[in-house]
Design a protein around this motif. Structure first.
Motif, PDB file in Angstrom:
ATOM      1  N   LEU A   1      -8.491   6.321   1.218  1.00 56.10           N
ATOM      2  CA  LEU A   1      -7.969   5.797   2.480  1.00 56.10           C
ATOM      3  C   LEU A   1      -8.854   6.199   3.649  1.00 56.10           C
ATOM      4  O   LEU A   1      -9.105   5.405   4.563  1.00 56.10           O
ATOM      5  CB  LEU A   1      -6.536   6.284   2.714  1.00 56.10           C
TER       6      LEU A   1
ATOM      7  N   LEU B   1       0.829  -1.204   0.000  1.00 57.06           N
ATOM      8  CA  LEU B   1       0.000   0.000   0.000  1.00 57.06           C
ATOM      9  C   LEU B   1       0.864   1.254   0.000  1.00 57.06           C
ATOM     10  O   LEU B   1       0.541   2.238  -0.677  1.00 57.06           O
ATOM     11  CB  LEU B   1      -0.950   0.003   1.199  1.00 57.06           C
TER      12      LEU B   1
ATOM     13  N   LEU C   1      -1.254   6.699   4.879  1.00 55.42           N
ATOM     14  CA  LEU C   1      -2.113   7.866   5.083  1.00 55.42           C
ATOM     15  C   LEU C   1      -1.289   9.143   5.103  1.00 55.42           C
ATOM     16  O   LEU C   1      -1.654  10.159   4.493  1.00 55.42           O
ATOM     17  CB  LEU C   1      -2.892   7.705   6.390  1.00 55.42           C
TER      18      LEU C   1
ATOM     19  N   ILE D   1      -6.521  -1.274   0.156  1.00 57.62           N
ATOM     20  CA  ILE D   1      -7.131  -0.761   1.386  1.00 57.62           C
ATOM     21  C   ILE D   1      -8.480  -1.421   1.644  1.00 57.62           C
ATOM     22  O   ILE D   1      -8.896  -1.590   2.804  1.00 57.62           O
ATOM     23  CB  ILE D   1      -7.279   0.780   1.330  1.00 57.62           C
TER      24      ILE D   1
ATOM     25  N   ALA E   1      -3.342   1.209   6.301  1.00 59.13           N
ATOM     26  CA  ALA E   1      -3.211   2.647   6.031  1.00 59.13           C
ATOM     27  C   ALA E   1      -2.443   3.351   7.133  1.00 59.13           C
ATOM     28  O   ALA E   1      -1.888   4.433   6.926  1.00 59.13           O
ATOM     29  CB  ALA E   1      -4.589   3.283   5.872  1.00 59.13           C
TER      30      ALA E   1
END
Length: 338
Positions: free
Chosen positions: A162, A112, A146, A128, A135
């Motif tokens: 997110l 991610l 994030l 996600i 995240a």
């Protein structure tokens, strides 16, 4: 047995997704031992070139390649995240091998992280959706996906994706192991202070309470950067943050003073934080004796401002009144001594 380099013909068949020629030639080798000079397996290469037929074939016939890593410790899912490929074959691999979602490479990045860094929205959205908590995982620089999405200016709306996922913020385990998660890393709100803090507050207001290991809470950071609008917003949304210290023992109002921002001090005084004002004027670094044009010393002025705040809020804000009583009992001094 040592790994062997992939011969040029086999490499070309993978790039072309020529499944028939590939099958014929790969049978002459131990496929799991074939790698590129960078340590990529045949499956890494197939995913890189979006060769879906060969990807599906290798995953089924040689499942050991699913856990293979290259010299950078990238898994096949890291490669997919970097290339932006989200084929049916990749979806099946993730669904049957969920551990890949949390596997990190040499930089501590999960797939991610890699998808966010490269702005691959579709892959990020897929990853996600399968594991929202990732995240908040931090890499070796303390950045979570994030945080990176904010830092990248919400490129392609990845931050929105997110934030829209329902994931609680991971906490440390009882043994103190943070599992590589965000609470011990960099807060995404700090990255957002100057661009999309309102968006984060609306989607996940609990993020405003997170502490950054280096900079303290979001109000500390906004104060240290002299960002008046950010301080105004945070004082309205998370007032208790004004009474929290960073790792050096500073309150947000201390950082405002260090930066010499009169505008920030006015904002703190507008919100009636007597505890913060008393702590400021009682600090040993404050010179206590000079008086202003009204003949008030720093302590006397702080006491006056606190009285004004109490008159405004006492009786309508029970919590505020209790704070003031507690502050008075712990901060009594004689005269102007600090």
């Amino acid at each position: 047995m040592a790994n062997k380099k992939i011969d040029s013909k086999l490499y070309e068949y993978v790039k072309q997704d020529n499944i028939e020629e590939f099958k014929s030639r790969v049978q002459q080798h131990l496929a799991e031992k074939l790698v590129t000079p960078c340590g990529n397996s045949l499956l890494h290469v197939a995913i890189r070139y979006k060769s879906n037929n060969i990807t599906a074939y290798l995953a089924k016939e040689i499942p050991s390649l699913i856990t293979s890593r290259n010299d950078q410790q990238d898994t096949i899912l890291h490669v997919a995240a970097r290339e932006g490929s989200i084929s049916h074959a990749i979806r099946n691999l993730v669904n049957s091998n969920a551990f890949l979602l949390r596997t990190t490479n040499r930089e501590g990045n999960t797939p991610l992280h890699v998808a966010v860094i490269n702005g691959n929205k579709d892959v990020a959205k897929f990853l996600i959706s399968r594991d929202p908590e990732v995240a908040y995982y931090k890499n070796k620089t303390g950045r979570s996906p994030l945080y990176l999405a904010v830092e990248n200016g919400n490129m392609k709306g990845i931050l929105d994706d997110l934030l829209n996922e329902e994931a609680s913020i991971p906490r440390e385990r009882e043994d103190g192991d943070s599992l590589g998660m965000l609470p011990q890393g960099k807060s995404p709100v700090h990255a957002a202070i100057e661009n999309c803090i309102i968006e984060i507050e609306e989607a996940k207001p609990e993020l405003l309470r997170l502490h950054d290991k280096e900079f303290g809470n979001p109000l500390h950071y906004a104060s240290s950067t002299g960002y008046v609008e950010g301080v105004q917003f945070l004082l309205q949304k998370y007032r208790p943050g004004a009474d929290e210290t960073d790792q050096e023992g500073n309150y947000p109002i201390h950082l405002a003073c260090k930066g010499g921002s009169v505008a920030l001090l006015k904002e703190f005084l507008k919100h009636g934080r007597p505890a913060s004002v008393y702590l400021l004027v009682r600090d040993k670094r404050v010179y206590p004796h000079p008086a202003n044009n009204d003949g008030l010393t720093p302590y006397e002025l702080g006491r006056k401002q606190s009285t004004i705040a109490v008159e405004r809020y006492e009786g309508t804000d029970e919590t505020f009144a209790k704070e003031r009583q507690h502050s008075d009992s712990n901060n009594r001094v004689e005269g102007t001594k600090v």
